[in-house]
Motif scaffolding. Structure first.
Motif, mmCIF file in Angstrom:
data_model
loop_
_atom_site.group_PDB
_atom_site.id
_atom_site.type_symbol
_atom_site.label_atom_id
_atom_site.label_comp_id
_atom_site.label_asym_id
_atom_site.label_seq_id
_atom_site.Cartn_x
_atom_site.Cartn_y
_atom_site.Cartn_z
ATOM 1 N N ARG A 2 -139.407 13.235 -23.219
ATOM 2 C CA ARG A 2 -139.960 12.459 -22.107
ATOM 3 C C ARG A 2 -141.329 13.017 -21.717
ATOM 4 O O ARG A 2 -141.567 14.217 -21.836
ATOM 5 N N LEU A 3 -142.197 12.148 -21.230
ATOM 6 C CA LEU A 3 -143.546 12.542 -20.829
ATOM 7 C C LEU A 3 -143.713 12.327 -19.330
ATOM 8 O O LEU A 3 -143.443 11.243 -18.816
ATOM 9 N N SER A 4 -144.139 13.386 -18.642
ATOM 10 C CA SER A 4 -144.324 13.344 -17.192
ATOM 11 C C SER A 4 -145.698 13.897 -16.845
ATOM 12 O O SER A 4 -146.438 14.371 -17.709
ATOM 13 N N THR A 5 -146.028 13.843 -15.560
ATOM 14 C CA THR A 5 -147.322 14.353 -15.111
ATOM 15 C C THR A 5 -147.149 15.129 -13.820
ATOM 16 O O THR A 5 -146.178 14.923 -13.079
ATOM 17 N N VAL A 6 -148.069 16.058 -13.568
ATOM 18 C CA VAL A 6 -148.121 16.746 -12.282
ATOM 19 C C VAL A 6 -149.460 16.400 -11.643
ATOM 20 O O VAL A 6 -150.521 16.499 -12.284
ATOM 21 N N ILE A 7 -149.399 15.934 -10.407
ATOM 22 C CA ILE A 7 -150.576 15.435 -9.695
ATOM 23 C C ILE A 7 -150.969 16.436 -8.616
ATOM 24 O O ILE A 7 -150.169 16.745 -7.730
ATOM 25 N N ILE A 8 -152.183 16.948 -8.706
ATOM 26 C CA ILE A 8 -152.694 17.825 -7.662
ATOM 27 C C ILE A 8 -153.001 16.965 -6.440
ATOM 28 O O ILE A 8 -153.794 16.017 -6.516
ATOM 29 N N ALA A 9 -152.384 17.295 -5.313
ATOM 30 C CA ALA A 9 -152.557 16.472 -4.102
ATOM 31 C C ALA A 9 -153.831 16.880 -3.370
ATOM 32 O O ALA A 9 -153.797 17.517 -2.315
ATOM 33 N N HIS A 10 -154.961 16.502 -3.945
ATOM 34 C CA HIS A 10 -156.247 16.903 -3.380
ATOM 35 C C HIS A 10 -157.043 15.724 -2.818
ATOM 36 O O HIS A 10 -158.046 15.923 -2.133
ATOM 37 N N ASP A 11 -156.608 14.500 -3.103
ATOM 38 C CA ASP A 11 -157.291 13.316 -2.580
ATOM 39 C C ASP A 11 -156.636 12.854 -1.288
ATOM 40 O O ASP A 11 -155.411 12.908 -1.137
ATOM 41 N N ARG A 12 -157.431 12.352 -0.358
ATOM 42 C CA ARG A 12 -156.850 11.693 0.810
ATOM 43 C C ARG A 12 -155.996 10.519 0.343
ATOM 44 O O ARG A 12 -156.327 9.863 -0.650
ATOM 45 N N TRP A 13 -154.897 10.268 1.057
ATOM 46 C CA TRP A 13 -153.964 9.228 0.619
ATOM 47 C C TRP A 13 -154.657 7.881 0.482
ATOM 48 O O TRP A 13 -154.443 7.151 -0.487
ATOM 49 N N HIS A 14 -155.513 7.550 1.432
ATOM 50 C CA HIS A 14 -156.215 6.268 1.382
ATOM 51 C C HIS A 14 -157.593 6.387 0.721
ATOM 52 O O HIS A 14 -158.384 5.458 0.780
ATOM 53 N N GLY A 15 -157.838 7.514 0.071
ATOM 54 C CA GLY A 15 -159.091 7.700 -0.634
ATOM 55 C C GLY A 15 -158.892 7.952 -2.109
ATOM 56 O O GLY A 15 -159.777 8.487 -2.766
ATOM 57 N N GLY A 16 -157.723 7.598 -2.624
ATOM 58 C CA GLY A 16 -157.443 7.768 -4.037
ATOM 59 C C GLY A 16 -156.045 8.273 -4.323
ATOM 60 O O GLY A 16 -155.504 8.040 -5.406
ATOM 61 N N GLY A 17 -155.437 8.983 -3.372
ATOM 62 C CA GLY A 17 -154.112 9.539 -3.592
ATOM 63 C C GLY A 17 -153.056 8.476 -3.847
ATOM 64 O O GLY A 17 -152.286 8.557 -4.814
ATOM 65 N N ARG A 18 -153.005 7.479 -3.009
ATOM 66 C CA ARG A 18 -152.012 6.409 -3.170
ATOM 67 C C ARG A 18 -152.145 5.742 -4.532
ATOM 68 O O ARG A 18 -151.159 5.502 -5.227
ATOM 69 N N ALA A 19 -153.376 5.433 -4.921
ATOM 70 C CA ALA A 19 -153.612 4.748 -6.193
ATOM 71 C C ALA A 19 -153.166 5.598 -7.383
ATOM 72 O O ALA A 19 -152.662 5.068 -8.380
ATOM 73 N N THR A 20 -153.326 6.917 -7.285
ATOM 74 C CA THR A 20 -152.942 7.796 -8.390
ATOM 75 C C THR A 20 -151.440 7.759 -8.623
ATOM 76 O O THR A 20 -150.975 7.618 -9.761
ATOM 77 N N TRP A 21 -150.666 7.891 -7.572
ATOM 78 C CA TRP A 21 -149.212 7.880 -7.728
ATOM 79 C C TRP A 21 -148.711 6.524 -8.211
ATOM 80 O O TRP A 21 -147.811 6.448 -9.054
ATOM 81 N N HIS A 22 -149.308 5.473 -7.706
ATOM 82 C CA HIS A 22 -148.934 4.130 -8.162
ATOM 83 C C HIS A 22 -149.287 3.948 -9.635
ATOM 84 O O HIS A 22 -148.512 3.379 -10.418
#
Length: 297
Positions: A2-22
């Motif tokens: 399986r392939l997964s990812t780890v996302i560094i939570a460095h973006d504001r949620w409404h400045g790119g963070g939300r879009a990354t997780w989606h």
């Protein structure tokens, strides 16, 4: 694998963070994790958002992808409060949470709350107590009382309990004998970043040999615990072996890396989501190509 990812939570949620997780869900990753630190290494002077609120927000904008920490440690956590957060997070996500958990280190988290950094021996003892208490708190929502050397719980209730029964899965990060024993007893998965002794000056072949040794010791720990080693998933967090960003250099480089580690017995490979101007910088186009063409395999 399986392939997964780890996302560094460095973006504001409404400045790119939300879009990354989606986007991680759109790309077909099995899971998306985030580090659980107060700050971390070269990111200490950059924005860094807390893991629990980030994962809760991610749960609200995704439907299928698994979510989790990679990894949580006792450095600034207490099992009673963490268990309460995890039960809530598991509920919000509809049962998609995996807790990556490790002993912690000697970085910023180790002293941020005013304490002296713990010795290796104390970190190990705390880790053992932390995991065993957390296991009870999540399995026994009606009430837990337990007193140990470092942590205590007094009639703690976590009703109605986890969506995932008997509790959400643990992915235990460990390489030493006592940590591997914890993984064998309590883990649904085991996590490694490789062998630190070969990360800087070693070769890919030496890294593979070291990982083969770790996998062998995990099997031995499972046997000693009376558990079938095949019951545990084996997770490799990439980016810390001698190849470093090599797996993200091209699709062919990824295939070589993933194939070699799948042959060793790893069942899940975790890639860092690219972060510009950091140790995790990589070509986003190559990263997405790998995800699109390999995440569903």
């Amino acid at each position: 694998m399986r392939l997964s990812t780890v996302i560094i939570a460095h973006d504001r949620w409404h400045g790119g963070g939300r879009a990354t997780w989606h986007r991680a869900e759109q790309l077909g990753f099995h899971a998306a994790y985030t580090y659980d630190h107060l700050s971390w290494r070269s990111f200490r002077d950059r924005p860094w958002w807390g893991a629990v609120p980030t994962l809760t927000a991610a749960a609200a904008v995704t439907e299928r992808i698994r979510l989790g920490t990679m990894v949580t440690s006792p450095n600034f956590r207490h099992p009673v409060t963490l268990a309460k957060d995890l039960v809530g997070l598991d509920d919000v996500s509809g049962g998609r949470v995996t807790l990556g958990i490790g002993a912690g280190g000697t970085g910023y988290d180790a002293t941020a709350m005013g304490q002296q950094a713990w010795s290796r021996s104390e970190r190990t003892r705390r880790f053992e107590e932390f995991v065993t208490m957390l296991d009870r708190l999540l399995r026994e929502p009606e009430g837990v009382t337990q007193r140990g050397e470092f942590y205590a719980a007094d009639e703690v209730r976590n009703l109605p309990g986890c969506v995932q029964q008997p509790r959400l899965p643990f992915a235990v990060a460990a390489t030493g004998p006592r940590g591997l024993a914890l993984a064998a007893r309590y883990g649904q998965a085991w996590v490694t970043t490789g062998d630190d002794s070969v990360t800087t000056n070693g070769t890919p072949a030496q890294s593979l040999a070291a990982l083969r040794g770790q996998l062998g010791r995990l099997d031995e720990a499972c046997t000693a615990a009376g558990r079938d080693p095949a019951e545990l998933d084996r997770i490799l967090l990439a980016g810390f072996t001698p190849e470093q960003q090599g797996p993200l250099a091209s699709l062919a480089a990824f295939d070589d890396f993933a194939g070699a580690h799948a042959e060793l017995g790893f069942t899940e490979l975790v890639l860092h989501w690219p972060v510009a101007d950091s140790i995790f910088a990589a070509d986003p186009r190559v990263f997405e190509q790998i995800a699109v063409e390999r995440a569903s395999g």
